[in-house]
Design an enzyme around this catalytic site. Structure first.
Site, short mmCIF file in Angstrom:
data_model
loop_
_atom_site.label_atom_id
_atom_site.label_comp_id
_atom_site.label_asym_id
_atom_site.label_seq_id
_atom_site.Cartn_x
_atom_site.Cartn_y
_atom_site.Cartn_z
N CYS A 91 0.81 -1.23 0.00
CA CYS A 91 0.00 0.00 0.00
C CYS A 91 0.84 1.27 0.00
O CYS A 91 0.32 2.35 -0.28
CB CYS A 91 -0.94 0.01 1.20
N HIS A 224 -2.84 7.38 3.34
CA HIS A 224 -3.37 6.13 2.78
C HIS A 224 -4.74 5.85 3.40
O HIS A 224 -4.91 5.91 4.62
CB HIS A 224 -2.39 4.99 3.09
N ASN A 254 -10.31 0.49 0.91
CA ASN A 254 -8.85 0.53 0.80
C ASN A 254 -8.44 0.02 -0.59
O ASN A 254 -8.58 -1.16 -0.88
CB ASN A 254 -8.26 -0.36 1.90
N1 ACO Z 1 -18.38 -7.60 10.67
C1 ACO Z 1 -18.73 -7.89 11.93
N2 ACO Z 1 -17.85 -8.27 12.88
C2 ACO Z 1 -16.57 -8.33 12.52
C3 ACO Z 1 -16.13 -8.03 11.21
C4 ACO Z 1 -17.10 -7.66 10.27
N3 ACO Z 1 -16.81 -7.35 9.00
N4 ACO Z 1 -14.80 -8.19 11.16
C5 ACO Z 1 -14.39 -8.56 12.38
N5 ACO Z 1 -15.47 -8.66 13.20
C6 ACO Z 1 -15.50 -9.03 14.61
C7 ACO Z 1 -14.32 -9.87 15.01
O1 ACO Z 1 -14.54 -11.23 14.68
C8 ACO Z 1 -14.33 -9.66 16.51
O2 ACO Z 1 -15.29 -10.48 17.07
P1 ACO Z 1 -15.03 -11.19 18.50
O3 ACO Z 1 -14.87 -10.05 19.46
O4 ACO Z 1 -16.25 -12.00 18.69
O5 ACO Z 1 -13.76 -11.98 18.32
C9 ACO Z 1 -14.80 -8.22 16.65
O6 ACO Z 1 -15.43 -7.88 15.39
C10 ACO Z 1 -13.70 -7.23 16.92
O7 ACO Z 1 -12.63 -7.49 16.04
P2 ACO Z 1 -11.32 -6.62 16.05
O8 ACO Z 1 -10.35 -7.22 15.07
O9 ACO Z 1 -10.87 -6.42 17.45
O10 ACO Z 1 -11.88 -5.24 15.49
P3 ACO Z 1 -11.13 -3.91 15.29
O11 ACO Z 1 -11.86 -2.83 15.98
O12 ACO Z 1 -9.66 -4.05 15.54
O13 ACO Z 1 -11.34 -3.65 13.74
C11 ACO Z 1 -10.11 -3.81 11.69
C12 ACO Z 1 -10.80 -4.57 12.79
C13 ACO Z 1 -11.14 -2.94 10.98
C14 ACO Z 1 -9.52 -4.79 10.70
C15 ACO Z 1 -9.02 -2.91 12.30
O14 ACO Z 1 -8.18 -3.66 13.16
C16 ACO Z 1 -8.17 -2.26 11.25
O15 ACO Z 1 -8.63 -1.47 10.45
N6 ACO Z 1 -6.87 -2.55 11.26
C17 ACO Z 1 -5.99 -2.02 10.25
C18 ACO Z 1 -6.18 -2.88 9.07
C19 ACO Z 1 -5.69 -2.23 7.82
O16 ACO Z 1 -5.45 -1.06 7.71
N7 ACO Z 1 -5.59 -3.08 6.87
C20 ACO Z 1 -5.15 -2.67 5.63
C21 ACO Z 1 -4.27 -3.70 5.21
S1 ACO Z 1 -3.40 -3.35 3.80
C22 ACO Z 1 -2.81 -1.92 4.05
O17 ACO Z 1 -3.43 -0.98 3.70
C23 ACO Z 1 -1.57 -1.85 4.74
#
Ligand code: ACO
Length: 299
Positions: A91, A224, A254
């Site tokens: 990214c 980003h 993204n």
């Molecule tokens: N819908 C509903 N529930 C969901 C979903 C969804 N789409 N996805 C995850 N959950 C659930 C999980 O299973 C978890 O459930 P549990 O508590 O029963 O285990 C709960 O939601 C919380 O999950 P977390 O992973 O703690 O949620 P968080 O608030 O951290 O959000 C996210 C997750 C959005 C992925 C966040 O961590 C994030 O944005 N991280 C950065 C990721 C990123 O930027 N990725 C880009 C990758 S590539 C790049 O650009 C570098």
């Protein structure tokens, strides 16, 4: 639509990511065609002809056709001949491509460089994995960069953490190695989140210090577009007004390295940029890679 086949909801996605829509390529559409369209649009907007482009750099993370390069398809697509190469810094690829372009311009090897970021991350994710597939959208963004003054500073870095975010494509079997399975994108979201905030803050602050520019004198910070909460955390820690952090993640999700050039293009075409404006761009990606650019806009 996603909630019809995934255990998810619009409210979860909106609250945790800020994403309302994403564009996904369908049958009959191709990354190559999308990349060429973005390239042509950037060339037209820059007021140069395809023959005046002396180098093409394409940033791409994953695609169906690994050889030849996507950049070589773009060379033909815009109807010219010139050296070209693909870069893959995930990214953060746009910033890494700009860094290479800066070196080519400074050494006098090129005068006008076309950078095209074209990404299809929706083909990297497992569409049964709600924690990743809802985050991404396909897209392409392009710019033409030409030699200007000394008003540009770029910083790039890599902290090697391949296990936190990866996608593994499959290679052909040989008589000595069996067939391997492709692994869809695997991500430790919380680790990525922490790294994204800390690396972007560090990159931006060190750039501003190196040029002795006050954070308030930057018109826009183009970050980003991975998660609106990452953008919010960065502007919160920087204590800079939110309006300096434009965002379009709600519309596209993204789009990997294409996210900053798409945002830049939207701002530019909306008349939001004036010659002399200081802009900062900052991105992070799998690797972990990170990079930031401070530039005085001149068009
Ligand atoms: N819908 C509903 N529930 C969901 C979903 C969804 N789409 N996805 C995850 N959950 C659930 C999980 O299973 C978890 O459930 P549990 O508590 O029963 O285990 C709960 O939601 C919380 O999950 P977390 O992973 O703690 O949620 P968080 O608030 O951290 O959000 C996210 C997750 C959005 C992925 C966040 O961590 C994030 O944005 N991280 C950065 C990721 C990123 O930027 N990725 C880009 C990758 S590539 C790049 O650009 C570098």
């Amino acid at each position: 639509m996603l909630a019809t086949f995934l255990d998810t909801s619009d409210s979860w996605i909106t609250e945790r990511t800020g994403i309302k829509q994403r564009q996904i390529m369908s049958e009959g559409e191709s990354l190559e065609a999308l990349a060429v369209e973005a390239a042509k649009s950037a060339i037209e907007n820059a007021g140069v002809t395809a023959n005046e482009i002396n180098y093409i750099i394409c940033s791409n993370t994953a695609k169906e056709m690994l050889a030849p390069t996507l950049s070589s398809i773009i060379v033909g697509g815009i109807g010219t001949q010139c050296p070209c190469m693909d870069v893959n810094a995930a990214c953060a690829g746009f910033i890494f491509a700009l860094d290479l372009a800066d070196s080519l311009l400074s050494s006098g090897k090129a005068e006008n460089i076309l950078i095209v970021c074209a990404e299809e991350p929706t083909r990297m994710v497992d569409w049964n994995d709600r924690s990743t597939c809802v985050l991404f959208g396909d897209g392409a963004g392009a710019v033409v960069v030409s030699k200007g003054g000394e008003e540009c500073t770029i910083k790039t870095n890599t902290v090697s953490k391949p296990e936190v975010l990866y996608y593994r494509g499959a290679l052909q079997p040989t008589p000595f190695q069996g067939e391997e399975e492709c692994t869809a994108l695997r991500m430790n979201g919380q680790e990525v989140f922490k790294y994204a905030v800390s690396s972007s803050l560090h990159d931006i602050q060190s750039l501003l210090r190196s040029r002795n520019i006050d954070k308030e004198n930057v018109k826009y910070y183009l970050l980003h577009q991975a998660n609106v909460r990452i953008i919010d955390a960065i502007h919160h820690y920087m204590k800079v007004d939110e309006c300096k952090f434009p965002r379009n993640i709600a519309k596209y999700g993204n789009t990997s390295s294409a996210s900053i050039p798409i945002l830049l293009d939207e701002l530019n075409r909306a008349g939001g940029l004036e010659s002399g404006d200081w802009l900062v761009m900052s991105a992070f990606g799998a690797g972990f890679t990170s990079g930031a650019l401070l530039i005085k806009w001149d068009k």
